[in-house]
Design an enzyme around this catalytic site. Structure first.
Site, mmCIF file in Angstrom:
data_model
loop_
_atom_site.group_PDB
_atom_site.id
_atom_site.type_symbol
_atom_site.label_atom_id
_atom_site.label_comp_id
_atom_site.label_asym_id
_atom_site.label_seq_id
_atom_site.Cartn_x
_atom_site.Cartn_y
_atom_site.Cartn_z
ATOM 1 N N SER A 1 0.803 -1.098 -0.243
ATOM 2 C CA SER A 1 -0.266 -0.007 -0.047
ATOM 3 C C SER A 1 0.849 1.173 0.011
ATOM 4 O O SER A 1 1.992 1.409 0.592
ATOM 5 C CB SER A 1 -0.887 -0.051 1.353
ATOM 6 N N TYR B 1 -3.289 -0.803 10.072
ATOM 7 C CA TYR B 1 -3.088 -1.108 8.655
ATOM 8 C C TYR B 1 -1.705 -0.774 8.116
ATOM 9 O O TYR B 1 -1.245 -1.415 7.399
ATOM 10 C CB TYR B 1 -4.515 -0.692 7.695
#
Length: 320
Positions: A192, A207
């Site tokens: 990400s 996350y």
């Protein structure tokens, strides 16, 4: 004449000019290399280079489904891995409809369920007879919406670690021996931009931390296995128009899964860390030149806005 003018300049001015020339030349070369990779560089012949089959996790929706379709279009058989058997069957039918004769298999697994080690071992056993050349670790989890770290409940934290860290580690570990034995293979871990591009990701802390693990895990494996014929890569997208990102309509900065997948597959086997969609690469550059405190302030404000919208939505659901 020009040499005479240069000879009259003080040494410090000549040194400064030389440094400027070096910096400008380096910037021009980097820009040219980025442009080539983003728009002109051909993808590798995946089947010939790595093997006949690809395993794709999280293959029922979004990026995983789109990448599976692209890999099938490139001539690979695809093992579709997900937790919903009906959706897996639908994607398998879509693969065969788009590419008649394409080989598909499905495997149902919930990476967040108990018994992850046993489930991954069963998946590895189910593909033991296949020439698996490409593994795409796409399955993952994000927050439902932004929240402070102390608001992250035990189940969400546990599921984030199970899907984003443990399953990537276990599945790669399970399939790597076959690639080592065959002396070829490619592992693509979907990371990400929250961990690779942004200096911070406030209110998505757990996350972002799990995706930072994916980035370092991939980079180290790349060094370990490169000389064995195995390419390991972490792809770090920014927003893509998926259910997970809660984005319905594709835009320039949030491409459709299909647009992202085309770039993703074309990047397999090249850099160990990359952002395949060209617009995400531009965002990466822009964030790199803005002072981090300013970026942090912007990101915090955006996350707080998302948090308030999410809390309001939860409140409306409870009121019903």
């Amino acid at each position: 004449m020009a040499f005479a003018i240069l000879a009259q300049q003080p040494a410090w001015a000549l040194a400064l000019a030389a440094v400027g020339l070096i910096v400008a030349t380096r910037a021009a070369v980097l820009l040219a290399l980025w442009f080539y990779a983003a728009f002109l560089r051909p993808g590798k012949p995946l089947r010939a280079r790595y093997g006949a089959w690809a395993v794709v996790t999280g293959a029922t929706d979004g990026i995983g489904r789109a990448i599976a379709l692209e890999l099938a279009a490139a001539g690979l058989g695809v093992v579709l891995v997900g937790r919903n058997p009906d959706k897996l069957a639908k994607v398998a039918a879509e693969v065969r409809a788009r590419r008649p004769g394409a080989e598909t298999r499905t495997f149902v697994i919930d990476f967040a369920a108990d018994g992850l080690a046993e489930n991954v071992a069963a998946l590895a056993e189910s593909v033991r007879d296949l020439d698996v050349g490409v593994l795409v670790n796409n399955a993952g989890l994000c927050y439902p919406y932004a929240r402070y770290f102390h608001e992250v409940d035990e189940k969400l934290a546990r599921d984030l670690i199970a899907l984003n860290v443990e399953q990537v580690t276990r599945l790669t570990h399970a399939l790597m021996p076959g690639m080592v034995r065959r002396k070829r293979g490619a592992v693509v871990n979907i990371g990400s931009g929250a961990a690779t591009i942004l200096p911070s990701d406030p209110l998505y802390t757990v996350y972002a931390a799990t995706k930072a693990y994916v980035d370092q895990f991939s980079r180290s494996l790349y060094v370990e296995y490169k000389n064995m014929g195995i390419d390991v890569q972490c792809q770090a997208p920014m927003y893509v128009a998926t259910k997970m990102a809660s984005i319905r309509n594709a835009t320039l900065l949030a491409p459709s899964p299909e647009t992202y997948a085309r770039a993703s597959v074309r990047y397999i086997g090249y850099e160990p860390r990359c952002t395949p969609h060209w617009a995400h690469g531009v965002v990466w550059y822009l964030f790199s030149i803005v002072p981090e405190p300013l970026v942090d302030r912007y990101l915090l404000g955006m996350s707080l806005f998302i948090r308030e919208k999410g809390r309001a939505k939860d409140a409306r659901k409870k009121a019903l």
